[in-house]
Write a protein that holds these residues in place. Structure first.
Motif: not given
Length: 218
Positions: A90, A167, A186-187, A204
């Motif tokens: 990410y 997550d 949160s993603e 996030s």
């Protein structure tokens, strides 16, 4: 006093859903089943390979236990170590890991992904050096949300103050049962609203994580 941040892997540090989706569809096609949309296989992720395959079979009206399930689990695991080409960290993960290490915080992994594929994807992405301890879904007699894998990672790092980062609902329950603070990314792959998942803090953007860790590990 050793401080540590231990991470879940899929949906937390890495977006592996595209590779898992592709591998599942290849497997299902080989056995005469229709494939899945990406959001379907993403919803199956989190409890380990046997659960994932059971969800795939159940969704196609097939028996989710027994010989076929065992065969598909074996075939999926056999190809899992090379299912890395579509997986990416990410945004901000690499920078956050570097900053945490610079703060003197030890880093580990506690995932329900089998340990060999977990290590393979970390190596493929150049992240393996950050993690002296990697606990996979087959490293202990139980998988998350049983607290044993997370407790094993804590012991491996020799840590006294620990933050777990994940997550999902599984990660949250694991933290609660291990009695450790939990930071919720949160993603990732959660299936329920943020407010319904127990957590000490949510974020996030990985740029926020070093500050969160510094605050919670004081």
């Amino acid at each position: 006093m050793t401080r540590a941040v231990i991470f879940d892997l899929d949906g937390t540090l890495i977006d592996s859903a595209p590779d898992i989706h592709a591998a599942a569809n290849r497997l299902m096609a080989a056995h005469g089943f229709a494939g899945f949309a990406p959001e379907e296989t993403r919803a199956f992720i989190g409890h380990g390979v046997p659960h994932f395959i059971a969800c795939c079979l159940r969704a196609r009206g097939a028996e989710a236990t027994g010989d076929l399930h065992r065969q598909l689990v074996g075939e999926f695991e056999a190809g899992y170590e090379t299912a890395v080409t579509l997986t990416k960290p990410y945004p901000g993960v690499v920078e956050a890991l570097d900053r945490l290490a610079a703060q003197g915080i030890a880093l580990g992994i506690c995932t329900n992904k089998p340990v060999a594929p977990a290590r393979a994807v970390l190596a493929h992405l150049g992240l393996e050096a950050h993690f002296p301890v990697v606990i996979g879904g087959d490293s202990c007699p139980q998988r998350k949300p049983d607290p044993l894998p997370l407790q094993t990672a804590v012991a491996g790092l020799g840590a006294r103050r620990v933050l777990y980062v994940g997550d999902s609902e599984v990660d949250a329950e694991t933290s609660v049962r291990a009695k450790l603070p939990f930071a919720l990314f949160s993603e990732g792959y959660r299936k329920t609203p943020l407010a319904d998942i127990p957590h000490h803090t949510a974020f996030s953007d990985f740029a926020a994580l070093p500050g969160i860790a510094a605050a919670l590990l004081t």
